[in-house]
Design a protein around this motif. Sequence first.
Motif, PDB file in Angstrom:
ATOM      1  N   MET A  14     -26.835  18.752 -38.010  1.00 11.39           N
ATOM      2  CA  MET A  14     -28.210  18.190 -37.470  1.00 11.39           C
ATOM      3  C   MET A  14     -29.166  19.297 -38.135  1.00 11.39           C
ATOM      4  N   LYS A  15     -30.459  18.646 -38.388  1.00  4.73           N
ATOM      5  CA  LYS A  15     -31.354  19.566 -38.991  1.00  4.73           C
ATOM      6  C   LYS A  15     -32.423  19.753 -38.036  1.00  4.73           C
ATOM      7  N   SER A  74     -23.198  20.273 -25.210  1.00  2.08           N
ATOM      8  CA  SER A  74     -22.300  19.082 -25.489  1.00  2.08           C
ATOM      9  C   SER A  74     -23.162  17.736 -25.628  1.00  2.08           C
ATOM     10  N   ASP A  75     -22.503  16.751 -25.941  1.00  2.00           N
ATOM     11  CA  ASP A  75     -23.396  15.415 -26.096  1.00  2.00           C
ATOM     12  C   ASP A  75     -23.825  14.971 -24.749  1.00  2.00           C
ATOM     13  N   GLY A  76     -25.350  14.768 -24.792  1.00  2.00           N
ATOM     14  CA  GLY A  76     -25.850  14.337 -23.439  1.00  2.00           C
ATOM     15  C   GLY A  76     -25.623  13.000 -23.076  1.00  2.00           C
ATOM     16  N   PHE A  77     -25.423  12.042 -23.941  1.00  2.00           N
ATOM     17  CA  PHE A  77     -25.034  10.740 -23.493  1.00  2.00           C
ATOM     18  C   PHE A  77     -23.768  10.620 -22.965  1.00  2.00           C
ATOM     19  N   PHE A  97     -28.184  19.387 -21.216  1.00  2.00           N
ATOM     20  CA  PHE A  97     -27.165  19.110 -22.429  1.00  2.00           C
ATOM     21  C   PHE A  97     -28.009  19.377 -23.766  1.00  2.00           C
ATOM     22  N   GLU A  98     -27.498  20.007 -24.488  1.00  2.00           N
ATOM     23  CA  GLU A  98     -28.050  20.583 -25.729  1.00  2.00           C
ATOM     24  C   GLU A  98     -26.911  20.918 -26.669  1.00  2.00           C
ATOM     25  N   THR A  99     -26.752  20.095 -27.941  1.00  2.00           N
ATOM     26  CA  THR A  99     -25.509  20.282 -28.618  1.00  2.00           C
ATOM     27  C   THR A  99     -25.488  21.336 -29.567  1.00  2.00           C
ATOM     28  N   GLN A 100     -26.580  21.612 -29.915  1.00  2.00           N
ATOM     29  CA  GLN A 100     -26.805  22.857 -30.981  1.00  2.00           C
ATOM     30  C   GLN A 100     -26.621  24.167 -30.145  1.00  2.00           C
ATOM     31  N   ARG A 101     -25.724  24.941 -30.602  1.00  2.00           N
ATOM     32  CA  ARG A 101     -25.003  25.945 -29.502  1.00  2.00           C
ATOM     33  C   ARG A 101     -26.073  27.233 -29.605  1.00  2.00           C
ATOM     34  N   HIS A 133     -47.813  14.316 -23.781  1.00  2.00           N
ATOM     35  CA  HIS A 133     -47.670  13.017 -23.057  1.00  2.00           C
ATOM     36  C   HIS A 133     -46.505  12.980 -21.983  1.00  2.00           C
ATOM     37  N   LYS A 134     -45.344  13.371 -22.582  1.00  2.00           N
ATOM     38  CA  LYS A 134     -44.061  13.161 -21.963  1.00  2.00           C
ATOM     39  C   LYS A 134     -43.806  14.472 -20.770  1.00  2.00           C
ATOM     40  N   HIS A 135     -44.520  15.558 -21.001  1.00  2.00           N
ATOM     41  CA  HIS A 135     -44.481  16.620 -20.119  1.00  2.00           C
ATOM     42  C   HIS A 135     -45.392  16.502 -18.863  1.00  2.00           C
ATOM     43  N   VAL A 136     -46.429  15.657 -19.100  1.00  2.00           N
ATOM     44  CA  VAL A 136     -47.374  15.578 -18.062  1.00  2.00           C
ATOM     45  C   VAL A 136     -46.483  14.239 -17.130  1.00  2.00           C
ATOM     46  N   ASP A 179     -31.127  16.320 -18.215  1.00  2.00           N
ATOM     47  CA  ASP A 179     -32.143  16.353 -19.427  1.00  2.00           C
ATOM     48  C   ASP A 179     -30.908  16.268 -20.146  1.00  2.00           C
ATOM     49  N   THR A 180     -30.833  14.948 -20.800  1.00  2.00           N
ATOM     50  CA  THR A 180     -29.446  14.833 -21.723  1.00  2.00           C
ATOM     51  C   THR A 180     -29.787  15.278 -22.979  1.00  2.00           C
ATOM     52  N   HIS A 181     -31.187  15.832 -23.372  1.00  2.00           N
ATOM     53  CA  HIS A 181     -31.366  16.413 -24.782  1.00  2.00           C
ATOM     54  C   HIS A 181     -32.440  17.609 -24.741  1.00  2.00           C
ATOM     55  N   ALA A 182     -31.908  18.777 -24.212  1.00  2.00           N
ATOM     56  CA  ALA A 182     -32.933  19.656 -23.548  1.00  2.00           C
ATOM     57  C   ALA A 182     -33.721  20.526 -24.560  1.00  2.00           C
ATOM     58  N   GLY A 183     -33.212  20.809 -25.532  1.00  2.00           N
ATOM     59  CA  GLY A 183     -33.761  21.604 -26.427  1.00  2.00           C
ATOM     60  C   GLY A 183     -33.661  23.287 -26.132  1.00  2.00           C
ATOM     61  N   ILE A 189     -34.347  11.247 -20.904  1.00  2.00           N
ATOM     62  CA  ILE A 189     -33.438  10.899 -22.125  1.00  2.00           C
ATOM     63  C   ILE A 189     -34.396  11.038 -23.488  1.00  2.00           C
ATOM     64  N   ASP A 190     -34.291  12.084 -24.161  1.00  2.00           N
ATOM     65  CA  ASP A 190     -35.335  12.424 -25.105  1.00  2.00           C
ATOM     66  C   ASP A 190     -34.603  12.979 -26.472  1.00  2.00           C
ATOM     67  N   PRO A 191     -33.978  12.105 -27.002  1.00  2.00           N
ATOM     68  CA  PRO A 191     -33.185  12.445 -28.427  1.00  2.00           C
ATOM     69  C   PRO A 191     -34.169  12.623 -29.692  1.00  2.00           C
ATOM     70  N   PRO A 214     -43.890  25.496 -22.789  1.00  2.00           N
ATOM     71  CA  PRO A 214     -42.549  25.238 -21.857  1.00  2.00           C
ATOM     72  C   PRO A 214     -42.059  23.913 -22.407  1.00  2.00           C
ATOM     73  N   GLY A 215     -40.792  23.719 -22.500  1.00  2.00           N
ATOM     74  CA  GLY A 215     -40.148  22.515 -23.049  1.00  2.00           C
ATOM     75  C   GLY A 215     -39.640  21.998 -21.506  1.00  2.00           C
ATOM     76  N   SER A 216     -39.091  20.817 -21.661  1.00  2.00           N
ATOM     77  CA  SER A 216     -38.876  20.044 -20.365  1.00  2.00           C
ATOM     78  C   SER A 216     -38.039  20.747 -19.296  1.00  2.00           C
ATOM     79  N   PRO A 217     -36.881  21.519 -19.501  1.00  2.00           N
ATOM     80  CA  PRO A 217     -36.137  22.209 -19.008  1.00  2.00           C
ATOM     81  C   PRO A 217     -36.732  23.189 -18.001  1.00  2.00           C
TER      82      PRO A 217
HETATM   83  C1  LIG Z   1     -36.625  16.159 -28.815  1.00  2.00           C
HETATM   84  S1  LIG Z   1     -35.657  17.655 -28.723  1.00  2.00           S
HETATM   85  C2  LIG Z   1     -35.737  17.984 -26.910  1.00  2.00           C
HETATM   86  C3  LIG Z   1     -37.096  18.347 -26.325  1.00  2.00           C
HETATM   87  C4  LIG Z   1     -37.048  18.576 -24.794  1.00  2.00           C
HETATM   88  N1  LIG Z   1     -36.371  17.324 -24.144  1.00  2.00           N
HETATM   89  C5  LIG Z   1     -38.422  18.850 -24.227  1.00  2.00           C
HETATM   90  O1  LIG Z   1     -39.040  17.935 -23.698  1.00  2.00           O
HETATM   91  O2  LIG Z   1     -38.725  20.040 -24.359  1.00  2.00           O
HETATM   92  C6  LIG Z   1     -34.179  16.853 -28.955  1.00  2.00           C
HETATM   93  C7  LIG Z   1     -32.989  17.841 -28.699  1.00  2.00           C
HETATM   94  O3  LIG Z   1     -31.725  17.289 -28.511  1.00  2.00           O
HETATM   95  C8  LIG Z   1     -30.550  17.924 -29.072  1.00  2.00           C
HETATM   96  N2  LIG Z   1     -29.603  17.018 -29.355  1.00  2.00           N
HETATM   97  C9  LIG Z   1     -29.442  16.162 -30.414  1.00  2.00           C
HETATM   98  N3  LIG Z   1     -28.429  15.299 -30.289  1.00  2.00           N
HETATM   99  C10 LIG Z   1     -28.079  15.568 -29.030  1.00  2.00           C
HETATM  100  C11 LIG Z   1     -26.966  14.966 -28.254  1.00  2.00           C
HETATM  101  N4  LIG Z   1     -26.313  14.029 -28.707  1.00  2.00           N
HETATM  102  N5  LIG Z   1     -26.690  15.543 -27.000  1.00  2.00           N
HETATM  103  C12 LIG Z   1     -27.575  16.559 -26.645  1.00  2.00           C
HETATM  104  N6  LIG Z   1     -28.376  17.081 -27.239  1.00  2.00           N
HETATM  105  C13 LIG Z   1     -28.592  16.687 -28.429  1.00  2.00           C
HETATM  106  C14 LIG Z   1     -31.382  18.758 -30.607  1.00  2.00           C
HETATM  107  O4  LIG Z   1     -30.604  19.636 -30.898  1.00  2.00           O
HETATM  108  C15 LIG Z   1     -32.609  18.703 -29.872  1.00  2.00           C
HETATM  109  O5  LIG Z   1     -32.864  20.197 -29.527  1.00  2.00           O
END
Ligand SMILES: C[S@@+](CC[C@H](N)C(=O)[O-])C[C@H]1O[C@@H](n2cnc3c(N)ncnc32)[C@H](O)[C@@H]1O
Length: 287
Positions: free
Chosen positions: A1-2, A148-151, A115-119, A16-19, A39-43, A169-171, A96-99
């Motif tokens: 993942m890049k 791990s995978d948020g879904f 959840f955040e897949t990138q360690r 927009h999302k955070h408000v 928060d399935t994709h937390a960053g 849910i914010d992939p 500040p991000g969503s978490p």
């Molecule tokens: C758009 S960012 C999240 C931003 C965050 N929700 C915020 O608003 O501050 C998406 C994040 O999802 C992570 N990610 C990608 N695939 C994922 C998965 N299957 N499960 C959990 N996290 C994942 C990425 O590494 C990235 O950090």
Amino acid sequence: MKYRHQFHAGNFADVHKHVLLLDVLAALTRKDKGMLFVDTHAGRGEYQLHPGDAAHPGEWQSGAARLLAAAPTHDSLRRYRELLVARRHGASLFYPGSPLLAAGALRPVDRLVFFETQRDEAGQLRKALEAQSAANQAANKSVRVESSDGFAGLRALLPPAERRGCVLIDPPYEEREDFTRVSAAAIDALQRFESAVLILWLPVKLRADFDAWYDKLRGKLARPVLASLLWMHPCDSRAALNGSALVLVNPPYLVEEAVRGWLPELRASLGDDKEGSGCEVIATGPR
Ligand SMILES: C[S@@+](CC[C@H](N)C(=O)[O-])C[C@H]1O[C@@H](n2cnc3c(N)ncnc32)[C@H](O)[C@@H]1O
């Protein structure tokens, strides 16, 4: 993942999302009973943004920085702007991000799972949450970060013991499959827990693509849905991220009214009234 959210943090779509996230959490915490927030994709939780930093092109300059320079009148925008002001250090911003926003808005009685897949991002998130919690006496008591995978993780958490829950849910949408994964996750979440409040974020390039995705999802949901659309560039070119869409399933009481109040003001602050920017709220009742 890049994908690295650092490059996009604080852009118009994040604002927009955070408000909206803060509106939803404020509405849900009006009741004393605890809830689950996922928060399935937390960053990584916090993004250090500096003007002129070549490594981090300044998307935030046309998002968070513009709101900081504005004097919004709507309470939701003012509350969010004040959070940003508190995180501004000189010309830099500890965005500040969503978490971190969720952890700040929720109470000791609530449970938070990220959840955040990138360690490395997950590791940074743990540190950022610990630092925020150390500085806050009313800190959240139950906070978990899973690398791990948020879904898949979401499926295992629903229905929650609390019987109240909100899911963001914010992939990254680096893969087109994220569009179908998001709608499948929303449908599955509601089958397990029909009163779940879901916040889905989607990028908008072509408006017609969003409308087709939305109509298909709406056809499969028997719950009320609110969509908030904000675009900075005309939605008829595939050039870039033209707009941001938030789809809110089971919108809490009064959130629709709030969004209708602040969205045009946010568009004016960020879009600078430039040609091609716009916004729209679409509300549909249960089918
Ligand atoms: C758009 S960012 C999240 C931003 C965050 N929700 C915020 O608003 O501050 C998406 C994040 O999802 C992570 N990610 C990608 N695939 C994922 C998965 N299957 N499960 C959990 N996290 C994942 C990425 O590494 C990235 O950090």
